[in-house]
Design a protein around this motif. Structure first.
Motif, PDB file in Angstrom:
ATOM      1  N   MET A 139       0.618  -1.406  -0.224  1.00  0.00           N
ATOM      2  CA  MET A 139      -0.506  -0.152   0.175  1.00  0.00           C
ATOM      3  C   MET A 139       0.971   1.227   0.052  1.00  0.00           C
ATOM      4  SD  MET A 139      -3.116  -1.288   2.168  1.00  0.00           S
ATOM      5  CE  MET A 139      -3.650   0.306   2.110  1.00  0.00           C
ATOM      6  N   LEU A 140       1.661   1.693   1.065  1.00  0.00           N
ATOM      7  CA  LEU A 140       1.517   3.041   1.238  1.00  0.00           C
ATOM      8  C   LEU A 140       2.846   2.762   1.250  1.00  0.00           C
ATOM      9  CD1 LEU A 140      -0.902   5.777   2.621  1.00  0.00           C
ATOM     10  CD2 LEU A 140      -0.184   5.354   1.017  1.00  0.00           C
ATOM     11  N   HIS A 188      10.953   5.626   0.532  1.00  0.00           N
ATOM     12  CA  HIS A 188      11.937   7.094   0.172  1.00  0.00           C
ATOM     13  C   HIS A 188      10.763   8.138   0.278  1.00  0.00           C
ATOM     14  CE1 HIS A 188      10.766   6.348  -3.936  1.00  0.00           C
ATOM     15  NE2 HIS A 188      10.874   7.936  -3.862  1.00  0.00           N
ATOM     16  N   TYR A 189       9.604   8.366   0.032  1.00  0.00           N
ATOM     17  CA  TYR A 189       8.746   9.338   0.034  1.00  0.00           C
ATOM     18  C   TYR A 189       8.881   9.936   1.668  1.00  0.00           C
ATOM     19  CZ  TYR A 189       6.375   8.387  -4.068  1.00  0.00           C
ATOM     20  OH  TYR A 189       6.629   7.971  -5.324  1.00  0.00           O
ATOM     21  N   PHE A 190       8.672   9.236   2.503  1.00  0.00           N
ATOM     22  CA  PHE A 190       8.930   9.794   3.689  1.00  0.00           C
ATOM     23  C   PHE A 190      10.062   9.813   4.904  1.00  0.00           C
ATOM     24  CE2 PHE A 190       5.827   5.576   3.714  1.00  0.00           C
ATOM     25  CZ  PHE A 190       5.120   6.529   3.160  1.00  0.00           C
ATOM     26  N   ASP A 213       8.566  16.442   3.126  1.00  0.00           N
ATOM     27  CA  ASP A 213       6.930  17.052   2.539  1.00  0.00           C
ATOM     28  C   ASP A 213       6.810  15.535   1.623  1.00  0.00           C
ATOM     29  OD1 ASP A 213       4.575  18.220   1.322  1.00  0.00           O
ATOM     30  OD2 ASP A 213       5.712  19.432   0.945  1.00  0.00           O
ATOM     31  N   PRO A 214       6.288  15.004   1.922  1.00  0.00           N
ATOM     32  CA  PRO A 214       6.083  13.837   1.286  1.00  0.00           C
ATOM     33  C   PRO A 214       4.874  13.581   0.382  1.00  0.00           C
ATOM     34  CG  PRO A 214       6.000  13.164   3.880  1.00  0.00           C
ATOM     35  CD  PRO A 214       5.965  14.447   2.663  1.00  0.00           C
ATOM     36  N   ARG A 215       4.259  14.787   0.241  1.00  0.00           N
ATOM     37  CA  ARG A 215       3.226  14.933  -0.584  1.00  0.00           C
ATOM     38  C   ARG A 215       3.858  15.829  -1.896  1.00  0.00           C
ATOM     39  NH1 ARG A 215      -2.204  14.965   0.901  1.00  0.00           N
ATOM     40  NH2 ARG A 215      -2.892  14.546   3.387  1.00  0.00           N
ATOM     41  N   ALA A 216       4.677  16.974  -1.705  1.00  0.00           N
ATOM     42  CA  ALA A 216       5.116  17.319  -2.465  1.00  0.00           C
ATOM     43  C   ALA A 216       6.035  16.285  -3.577  1.00  0.00           C
ATOM     44  CB  ALA A 216       6.382  18.531  -2.304  1.00  0.00           C
ATOM     45  N   VAL A 217       7.019  15.386  -2.822  1.00  0.00           N
ATOM     46  CA  VAL A 217       7.816  13.815  -3.293  1.00  0.00           C
ATOM     47  C   VAL A 217       6.578  13.395  -4.460  1.00  0.00           C
ATOM     48  CG1 VAL A 217       9.061  12.241  -3.654  1.00  0.00           C
ATOM     49  CG2 VAL A 217       9.312  14.277  -1.686  1.00  0.00           C
ATOM     50  N   VAL A 218       5.336  12.847  -3.913  1.00  0.00           N
ATOM     51  CA  VAL A 218       4.442  12.392  -4.207  1.00  0.00           C
ATOM     52  C   VAL A 218       4.066  12.901  -5.884  1.00  0.00           C
ATOM     53  CG1 VAL A 218       2.428  11.353  -4.727  1.00  0.00           C
ATOM     54  CG2 VAL A 218       3.426  10.941  -2.734  1.00  0.00           C
ATOM     55  N   ALA A 219       3.609  14.154  -5.620  1.00  0.00           N
ATOM     56  CA  ALA A 219       3.331  15.254  -6.992  1.00  0.00           C
ATOM     57  C   ALA A 219       4.577  14.999  -8.200  1.00  0.00           C
ATOM     58  CB  ALA A 219       2.755  16.431  -6.675  1.00  0.00           C
ATOM     59  N   GLU A 220       5.948  15.238  -7.306  1.00  0.00           N
ATOM     60  CA  GLU A 220       6.491  15.747  -8.066  1.00  0.00           C
ATOM     61  C   GLU A 220       6.714  14.117  -9.263  1.00  0.00           C
ATOM     62  OE1 GLU A 220       9.988  16.214  -6.164  1.00  0.00           O
ATOM     63  OE2 GLU A 220       9.305  18.599  -5.303  1.00  0.00           O
ATOM     64  N   ASN A 221       6.961  13.357  -8.377  1.00  0.00           N
ATOM     65  CA  ASN A 221       7.298  11.790  -9.129  1.00  0.00           C
ATOM     66  C   ASN A 221       5.685  11.304  -9.841  1.00  0.00           C
ATOM     67  OD1 ASN A 221       9.522  10.242  -8.285  1.00  0.00           O
ATOM     68  ND2 ASN A 221       8.945  11.549  -6.436  1.00  0.00           N
ATOM     69  N   GLY A 222       5.045  12.051  -9.772  1.00  0.00           N
ATOM     70  CA  GLY A 222       3.878  12.332 -11.392  1.00  0.00           C
ATOM     71  C   GLY A 222       2.546  10.436 -10.455  1.00  0.00           C
ATOM     72  N   ASP A 223       3.260  10.094  -9.156  1.00  0.00           N
ATOM     73  CA  ASP A 223       2.646   8.634  -8.331  1.00  0.00           C
ATOM     74  C   ASP A 223       0.581   9.046  -8.052  1.00  0.00           C
ATOM     75  OD1 ASP A 223       2.563   6.343  -6.951  1.00  0.00           O
ATOM     76  OD2 ASP A 223       3.915   6.708  -5.998  1.00  0.00           O
ATOM     77  N   LEU A 224       0.340   8.420  -8.532  1.00  0.00           N
ATOM     78  CA  LEU A 224      -1.291   8.576  -8.533  1.00  0.00           C
ATOM     79  C   LEU A 224      -1.588   7.590  -7.357  1.00  0.00           C
ATOM     80  CD1 LEU A 224      -2.614   8.744 -12.236  1.00  0.00           C
ATOM     81  CD2 LEU A 224      -2.095  10.317 -10.446  1.00  0.00           C
ATOM     82  N   ARG A 283       7.170   2.492  10.965  1.00  0.00           N
ATOM     83  CA  ARG A 283       6.666   3.522   8.841  1.00  0.00           C
ATOM     84  C   ARG A 283       5.576   3.514   8.403  1.00  0.00           C
ATOM     85  NH1 ARG A 283      11.418   1.971   6.485  1.00  0.00           N
ATOM     86  NH2 ARG A 283      10.493   0.698   5.722  1.00  0.00           N
ATOM     87  N   THR A 284       5.020   2.404   8.737  1.00  0.00           N
ATOM     88  CA  THR A 284       3.710   1.790   8.039  1.00  0.00           C
ATOM     89  C   THR A 284       2.472   2.548   8.864  1.00  0.00           C
ATOM     90  OG1 THR A 284       4.319   0.403   6.443  1.00  0.00           O
ATOM     91  CG2 THR A 284       1.808   0.083   7.052  1.00  0.00           C
ATOM     92  N   GLN A 285       2.475   2.619   9.847  1.00  0.00           N
ATOM     93  CA  GLN A 285       1.360   3.058  10.696  1.00  0.00           C
ATOM     94  C   GLN A 285       1.739   4.428  11.324  1.00  0.00           C
ATOM     95  OE1 GLN A 285       2.023   0.558  14.781  1.00  0.00           O
ATOM     96  NE2 GLN A 285       1.864  -1.531  12.970  1.00  0.00           N
ATOM     97  N   ASN A 286       2.791   5.312  10.640  1.00  0.00           N
ATOM     98  CA  ASN A 286       2.507   6.363  11.569  1.00  0.00           C
ATOM     99  C   ASN A 286       3.786   7.726  10.376  1.00  0.00           C
ATOM    100  OD1 ASN A 286       3.037   6.280  14.442  1.00  0.00           O
ATOM    101  ND2 ASN A 286       3.851   4.491  14.430  1.00  0.00           N
ATOM    102  N   LYS A 287       4.520   7.421   9.751  1.00  0.00           N
ATOM    103  CA  LYS A 287       5.197   7.451   8.554  1.00  0.00           C
ATOM    104  C   LYS A 287       4.314   7.651   7.628  1.00  0.00           C
ATOM    105  CE  LYS A 287       8.878   9.577   8.531  1.00  0.00           C
ATOM    106  NZ  LYS A 287       9.381  10.980   9.319  1.00  0.00           N
ATOM    107  N   ALA A 288       2.968   7.069   6.979  1.00  0.00           N
ATOM    108  CA  ALA A 288       2.700   6.957   5.781  1.00  0.00           C
ATOM    109  C   ALA A 288       1.294   8.032   6.126  1.00  0.00           C
ATOM    110  CB  ALA A 288       1.900   5.510   6.134  1.00  0.00           C
TER     111      ALA A 288
END
Length: 551
Positions: free
Chosen positions: A200-201, A206-208, A212-223, A264-269
């Motif tokens: 899942m997440l 490496h996003y975490f 700013d993980p959301r910015a990295v997701v957008a930069e990578n075009g990750d849907l 990481r899955t329970q918190n950072k994600a």
């Protein structure tokens, strides 16, 4: 010193730790399970009885009357699946779950051979209806849920922004809508389903590492995060999603990788979970792991290789699976490629080697991890039947060294190897040996009116070794606890264990049975049979055992 010892014995003699049973479960997945049909599983259920798993993956495939082939691997682009195509499969699926495999999952690949445009309503509705049929099959067929493998085998990059997609924010909103659409199709058929996804997440940890993980997701075009948030939007209250973290293939217990990844899955994600979905995520999305069996059988020149730990690659597997199961919130899944789980009689795979052949003791290792108490019980029975069970307790029958005539309760009389203690600041009771009550005889240890105290015995211990400890009891509030000494002195820095007594058996005796591992620094295991009694209350103990386990 006496006061400190007394405080610790009080804690240990009154605490309880349930060592029987667990909610954790192990699911088998593999190339052989992807290659066979559920009907092959049914024909080989006797062989599956020997494999200590809670469930397996089941792969559905069909050839339709017009010659079209559909399967778990192409469901996103198949013609819309229909219930009537699978009516005969329902009974087969039910038979797969008829014995101990109660947590089976129907496999589905979520990476299409041809990319589905996010704006294509018809394509996504077709997939939603098809996955709804899989959910129906899972529910009616006795499966726990659906296995989701989102790995991009066809390299169509479904979950990344494409050149002909709308801008990222607009396409991410569409992806979220599609995730919700798919979840509605599933939930309509199976509201309390479990979805075991290999990622899942956890897919891109490496996003975490970024502020700013959301910015990295957008930069990578990750849907993918947007799609998952859509699924969370429609996740019904009784359903669960398992983030199966396939990166677990390379995790090692020696580095505490599984614990760190679960955190990481329970918190950072949470940084990638929409605020409206965070309570759902924290309560209904569970951390899990994948483990790769080939890591423990591949040659040293393979990039997928784990070597020996304490002289054995199987022991390396045991340590990793144990920590993965401990760190997971409910499920782990175990995957293999080069060997098969069982000998598949009646199929072209019948002559393939199995994991047990390649790793002798593999089944016993998994059984030891999956249900330690049941395994310990069976180990004691096997060793006793073979006449090889060695008990470190010098006199488990509790007979006095000199069985002379006397009172039924012999105050202060104990056999060699036993000692007694009670808190001197509490009301004093009496310890001794009972001559008219025992388990299979007339002898037992007995405490009367002891407000706080215990019988004790000990054996030498080597760090890293494991022991099974057991005792039987009748009467008021019995407790079995284990603690450690170093160089003849109590070492309170080493964590002890308290092992619960079960309900009385047919003979009226309650059994406590558990497994303990000797911590670094300890050289003596101390077993205490404790009580906390009112005036006149009695507690009897008998058949105590301390058994050293072989590696």
């Amino acid at each position: 010193m006496i006061r400190r010892w007394g405080w610790w014995v009080f804690i240990l003699c009154t605490a309880t730790l349930t060592v029987r049973g667990t909610e954790k479960k192990m699911i088998g997945h593999s190339w052989d399970l992807l290659a066979v049909q559920p009907a092959d599983v049914v024909r080989n259920l006797d062989a599956w009885e020997q494999v200590p798993l809670d469930g397996i993956s089941l792969a559905l495939r069909k050839k339709l009357p017009d010659g079209t082939s559909i399967s778990y691997g192409t469901i996103m682009t198949d013609p819309e699946w229909k219930r009537e195509w699978f009516t005969e499969d329902l009974e087969t699926l039910r038979q797969c779950a008829a014995r101990h495999l109660k947590h089976n999952f129907l496999t589905t690949f979520w990476a299409p051979r041809k990319r589905l445009a996010w704006s294509d309503d018809a394509a996504w509705e077709r997939f939603a209806r098809s996955i709804g049929v899989v959910a129906w099959l899972a529910k009616e067929g006795g499966a726990k849920g659906i296995l989701i493998d989102p790995e991009d085998y066809p390299e169509t990059r479904q979950y990344f922004l494409a050149a002909d997609d709308a801008p990222f924010a607009e396409t991410a909103a569409l992806a979220r809508r599609r995730g919700a659409q798919i979840m509605r199709g599933i939930a309509a058929e199976y509201p309390d389903i479990t979805l075991l996804s290999f990622w899942m997440l956890s897919l891109h940890p490496h996003y975490f590492a970024d502020n700013d993980p959301r910015a990295v997701v957008a930069e990578n075009g990750d849907l993918w995060p947007a799609f998952l948030n859509g699924m969370l939007d429609e996740l019904p209250p009784g359903a669960h999603m398992i983030d199966g973290d396939e990166h677990g293939y390379r995790y090692q217990a020696a580095r505490n990788d599984f614990y760190l990844a679960a955190w990481r899955t329970q918190n950072k994600a949470l940084a990638l979970v929409e605020p409206a979905n965070r309570i759902k995520y924290q309560t209904q999305v569970l951390a899990g792991f994948g483990l790769y069996l080939d890591m423990y059988t591949n040659p040293t020149n393979s990039p997928w290789y784990f070597g020996e730990v304490e002289g054995s690659r199987l022991n390396h597997l045991r340590l990793n699976v144990s920590q993965a199961l401990d760190a997971a919130q409910e499920y782990i899944w175990i995957y293999g490629e080069k060997m098969d789980w069982i000998t598949w009689k009646g199929t072209p795979r019948e002559k393939n080697p199995t994991w047990e052949m390649k790793l002798p003791g593999f089944h016993d290792t998994l059984a030891r991890i999956r249900d330690p108490c049941r395994w310990a019980e069976q180990w004691v029975v096997r060793q006793r039947q073979a006449g090889t069970l060695t008990n470190g307790v010098k006199n488990s029958a509790c007979t006095p060294d000199k069985a002379e005539p006397g009172e039924a309760f012999r105050q202060g009389v104990l056999s060699t190897g036993w000692w007694i203690w009670q808190e001197e600041k509490k009301r004093q009771g009496v310890f001794g040996t009972e001559t008219q009550k025992g388990r299979g005889d007339t002898w037992s240890l007995c405490a009367v009116g002891v407000e706080q105290g215990c019988f004790g015995t000990s054996v030498p211990a080597v760090p890293g070794s494991e022991f099974i400890v057991e005792a039987y009891a009748q009467g008021v509030k019995p407790a079995l606890t284990v603690y450690w000494k170093r160089n003849g002195a109590w070492d309170w820095s080493l964590r002890g264990a308290a092992i619960r007594f079960e309900a009385p058996g047919p003979d009226g005796w309650r059994r406590a049975l558990g497994r303990v591992q000797v911590p670094q620094g300890a050289d003596e295991l101390v077993m205490m049979l404790g009580v906390r009694q009112a005036v006149g209350e009695r507690t009897w103990f008998d058949d105590a055992g301390i058994y050293l386990l072989d590696k």
